[in-house]
Design an enzyme around this catalytic site. Sequence first.
Site, PDB file in Angstrom:
ATOM      1  N   ASN A 210       0.848  -1.190   0.000  1.00  0.00           N
ATOM      2  CA  ASN A 210       0.000   0.000   0.000  1.00  0.00           C
ATOM      3  C   ASN A 210       0.881   1.236   0.000  1.00  0.00           C
ATOM      4  O   ASN A 210       1.995   1.190   0.513  1.00  0.00           O
ATOM      5  CB  ASN A 210      -0.841   0.039   1.280  1.00  0.00           C
ATOM      6  CG  ASN A 210      -2.082  -0.809   1.176  1.00  0.00           C
ATOM      7  OD1 ASN A 210      -2.752  -0.819   0.151  1.00  0.00           O
ATOM      8  ND2 ASN A 210      -2.399  -1.516   2.240  1.00  0.00           N
ATOM      9  N   ASP A 278      -4.821  -5.869   2.476  1.00  0.00           N
ATOM     10  CA  ASP A 278      -5.980  -6.715   2.780  1.00  0.00           C
ATOM     11  C   ASP A 278      -5.795  -8.141   2.262  1.00  0.00           C
ATOM     12  O   ASP A 278      -6.375  -9.070   2.804  1.00  0.00           O
ATOM     13  CB  ASP A 278      -7.250  -6.092   2.174  1.00  0.00           C
ATOM     14  CG  ASP A 278      -7.672  -4.838   2.937  1.00  0.00           C
ATOM     15  OD1 ASP A 278      -7.459  -4.808   4.167  1.00  0.00           O
ATOM     16  OD2 ASP A 278      -8.188  -3.889   2.314  1.00  0.00           O
ATOM     17  N   LYS A 288      11.961 -15.924  -9.143  1.00  0.00           N
ATOM     18  CA  LYS A 288      11.429 -14.752  -9.839  1.00  0.00           C
ATOM     19  C   LYS A 288      10.487 -15.175 -10.966  1.00  0.00           C
ATOM     20  O   LYS A 288      10.840 -16.043 -11.774  1.00  0.00           O
ATOM     21  CB  LYS A 288      12.605 -13.944 -10.393  1.00  0.00           C
ATOM     22  CG  LYS A 288      12.227 -12.624 -10.969  1.00  0.00           C
ATOM     23  CD  LYS A 288      13.452 -11.866 -11.446  1.00  0.00           C
ATOM     24  CE  LYS A 288      13.001 -10.648 -12.240  1.00  0.00           C
ATOM     25  NZ  LYS A 288      14.088 -10.088 -13.016  1.00  0.00           N
ATOM     26  N   ASP A 305      -7.507  -9.436   9.819  1.00  0.00           N
ATOM     27  CA  ASP A 305      -7.755  -8.033  10.183  1.00  0.00           C
ATOM     28  C   ASP A 305      -7.262  -7.857  11.618  1.00  0.00           C
ATOM     29  O   ASP A 305      -7.901  -8.309  12.576  1.00  0.00           O
ATOM     30  CB  ASP A 305      -9.248  -7.708  10.054  1.00  0.00           C
ATOM     31  CG  ASP A 305      -9.497  -6.217  10.222  1.00  0.00           C
ATOM     32  OD1 ASP A 305      -8.912  -5.619  11.151  1.00  0.00           O
ATOM     33  OD2 ASP A 305     -10.251  -5.647   9.424  1.00  0.00           O
ATOM     34  N   ILE A 306      -6.109  -7.224  11.748  1.00  0.00           N
ATOM     35  CA  ILE A 306      -5.431  -7.144  13.058  1.00  0.00           C
ATOM     36  C   ILE A 306      -6.286  -6.359  14.055  1.00  0.00           C
ATOM     37  O   ILE A 306      -6.499  -6.776  15.192  1.00  0.00           O
ATOM     38  CB  ILE A 306      -4.036  -6.487  12.904  1.00  0.00           C
ATOM     39  CG1 ILE A 306      -3.213  -7.269  11.867  1.00  0.00           C
ATOM     40  CG2 ILE A 306      -3.304  -6.432  14.241  1.00  0.00           C
ATOM     41  CD1 ILE A 306      -1.963  -6.553  11.393  1.00  0.00           C
ATOM     42  N   PHE A 322      -8.208   3.629  11.945  1.00  0.00           N
ATOM     43  CA  PHE A 322      -8.050   4.703  10.963  1.00  0.00           C
ATOM     44  C   PHE A 322      -8.844   4.350   9.720  1.00  0.00           C
ATOM     45  O   PHE A 322      -8.890   3.188   9.320  1.00  0.00           O
ATOM     46  CB  PHE A 322      -6.567   4.886  10.598  1.00  0.00           C
ATOM     47  CG  PHE A 322      -5.903   5.937  11.437  1.00  0.00           C
ATOM     48  CD1 PHE A 322      -5.655   5.720  12.772  1.00  0.00           C
ATOM     49  CD2 PHE A 322      -5.540   7.160  10.875  1.00  0.00           C
ATOM     50  CE1 PHE A 322      -5.066   6.691  13.561  1.00  0.00           C
ATOM     51  CE2 PHE A 322      -4.941   8.146  11.651  1.00  0.00           C
ATOM     52  CZ  PHE A 322      -4.703   7.913  12.990  1.00  0.00           C
ATOM     53  N   LYS A 340     -16.226  -2.974  13.415  1.00  0.00           N
ATOM     54  CA  LYS A 340     -15.150  -3.521  14.258  1.00  0.00           C
ATOM     55  C   LYS A 340     -15.390  -3.212  15.737  1.00  0.00           C
ATOM     56  O   LYS A 340     -14.533  -3.481  16.566  1.00  0.00           O
ATOM     57  CB  LYS A 340     -13.792  -2.974  13.802  1.00  0.00           C
ATOM     58  CG  LYS A 340     -13.454  -3.357  12.353  1.00  0.00           C
ATOM     59  CD  LYS A 340     -12.008  -3.077  11.984  1.00  0.00           C
ATOM     60  CE  LYS A 340     -11.839  -3.188  10.463  1.00  0.00           C
ATOM     61  NZ  LYS A 340     -10.456  -3.024  10.021  1.00  0.00           N
TER      62      LYS A 340
HETATM   63  N1  CTP Z   1      -6.528  -2.860   9.660  1.00  0.00           N
HETATM   64  C1  CTP Z   1      -5.886  -3.897  10.327  1.00  0.00           C
HETATM   65  N2  CTP Z   1      -5.658  -5.073   9.677  1.00  0.00           N
HETATM   66  C2  CTP Z   1      -6.048  -5.265   8.419  1.00  0.00           C
HETATM   67  C3  CTP Z   1      -6.689  -4.222   7.727  1.00  0.00           C
HETATM   68  C4  CTP Z   1      -6.908  -3.027   8.378  1.00  0.00           C
HETATM   69  O1  CTP Z   1      -5.512  -3.730  11.492  1.00  0.00           O
HETATM   70  N3  CTP Z   1      -5.807  -6.417   7.825  1.00  0.00           N
HETATM   71  C5  CTP Z   1      -6.798  -1.604  10.359  1.00  0.00           C
HETATM   72  C6  CTP Z   1      -6.073  -0.418   9.799  1.00  0.00           C
HETATM   73  O2  CTP Z   1      -4.825  -0.233  10.461  1.00  0.00           O
HETATM   74  C7  CTP Z   1      -7.051   0.717  10.060  1.00  0.00           C
HETATM   75  C8  CTP Z   1      -8.390   0.056   9.879  1.00  0.00           C
HETATM   76  O3  CTP Z   1      -8.177  -1.315  10.181  1.00  0.00           O
HETATM   77  O4  CTP Z   1      -7.001   1.154  11.409  1.00  0.00           O
HETATM   78  C9  CTP Z   1      -8.878   0.195   8.475  1.00  0.00           C
HETATM   79  O5  CTP Z   1     -10.045  -0.554   8.361  1.00  0.00           O
HETATM   80  P1  CTP Z   1     -10.416  -1.349   7.051  1.00  0.00           P
HETATM   81  O6  CTP Z   1     -11.862  -1.625   7.089  1.00  0.00           O
HETATM   82  O7  CTP Z   1      -9.607  -2.545   6.890  1.00  0.00           O
HETATM   83  O8  CTP Z   1     -10.007  -0.303   5.964  1.00  0.00           O
HETATM   84  P2  CTP Z   1      -9.625  -0.600   4.526  1.00  0.00           P
HETATM   85  O9  CTP Z   1      -8.673  -1.735   4.416  1.00  0.00           O
HETATM   86  O10 CTP Z   1      -9.173   0.727   3.975  1.00  0.00           O
HETATM   87  O11 CTP Z   1     -11.039  -1.035   4.013  1.00  0.00           O
HETATM   88  P3  CTP Z   1     -11.664  -0.746   2.602  1.00  0.00           P
HETATM   89  O12 CTP Z   1     -10.599  -1.199   1.668  1.00  0.00           O
HETATM   90  O13 CTP Z   1     -12.887  -1.550   2.608  1.00  0.00           O
HETATM   91  O14 CTP Z   1     -11.898   0.724   2.598  1.00  0.00           O
END
Ligand code: CTP
Length: 396
Positions: A210, A278, A288, A305-306, A322, A340
């Site tokens: 990202n 994600d 490679k 999702d942590i 965030f 969440k």
């Molecule tokens: N987060 C996390 N672990 C993940 C994905 C996200 O801890 N695997 C945390 C991010 O650090 C942030 C929040 O979850 O605090 C973001 O939420 P999320 O719903 O996952 O946002 P996006 O990934 O941006 O979702 P979308 O792509 O649907 O907008």
Amino acid sequence: MNDLQGKRIVLGVTGGIAAYKACELARLIGKAGADVDVVMTEAATQFVAPLTFQALTGRPVQVSMWQTDRANGMAHIDLTRGADALLVAPATADFIAKLAHGFADDLLSSLCLARDCPLLIAPAMNRQMWINPATQRNVAQVRGDGVVILGPASGEQACGEVGEGRMLEAEALCQALIAFFQPKLLAGKRVLLTAGPTQEPLDPVRVLTNLSSGKMGYALARACAEAGASVTLVSGPVCLPTPAGVTRIDVVSALEMRDAVINALPADIFIAVAAVADYRPAAPAAHKIKKGAERLTLDLVANPDILAEVAALPDAPFCVGFAAESQQLAEYAEAKRRAKRLPLVVGNLVQDGLGGEANQITLFDAAGSHPLPPGDKLTLARAIVRHIAEMIHAHD
Ligand code: CTP
């Protein structure tokens, strides 16, 4: 940033080679908005001329107890009256010994004894002098007397030896001084943060990632440490210095980040700033991937999702998420907060791409939405910390 605006700082300089770093320190403290009065010992003037500090601060430099330019001849008392702090940098082993015993045989040591403001010292000496039991005894004594000890750092020394005893760099000392004045809203709290991007390997030379500079997470880690918390920062790959006083754990992938976070628990507050990927490639190639085919399809599997996992723990910390969105910030941020089950989500409307210095931020909690005034990331981070502290203290 004018973090020291309106403050008057007395900068004491004693006779060590690190006195040359005090020139930069005087400049940085002044640049942060403070008025700086420099007081040097006679020995310090062997290393740097008083004129150097006078030119840098625009104010006269004091060396002697016996100057007659003060009407009452009381420089040793007047100089710290109305001062916000007295910072001695460098503080030699000899000067710390004098402090420990309350000697007052020159202007600077007299000022330390007669002061009515906080005293901070930045030790600077050879590593053997630093570990000498006499020095350690003196340092423990002055710490017990309420003096704030900044450093020392470890590394190469002017004498050619390597070890602990170097003075902290001017930038670190200026930041420590700024931190000293921040309200200790999170004193005694353990804060765990994630920051930066994650990288998910496709093959030995390629990753999925990202766009995230990590700046907001690092600013928040610094703001939490300034607020008196003990801070652990689990960081994806970024090129940023670790904020002072923060324990940093480096990770690369989302799976590593998840394990590092779970291992770092328990915490009182968890702030998930990382832009976690994600998805990750289901089976990274051992070698490679060679080009050739017209189309290439990647097989991806979802990452854990942590934040959701930590928030669902039976003894979950106060969790902050965030939401970086390019549109409909309020709807998406509030939806994430509910999905969440988070007490607080920091919504960030990303208009000009990620990685800039300033951000536009709105906080979302059960009471509604709270837009923050625009500012640089550290100012925003401090505002977020204030909001977290208010919510936690209301809850306590
Ligand atoms: N987060 C996390 N672990 C993940 C994905 C996200 O801890 N695997 C945390 C991010 O650090 C942030 C929040 O979850 O605090 C973001 O939420 P999320 O719903 O996952 O946002 P996006 O990934 O941006 O979702 P979308 O792509 O649907 O907008």
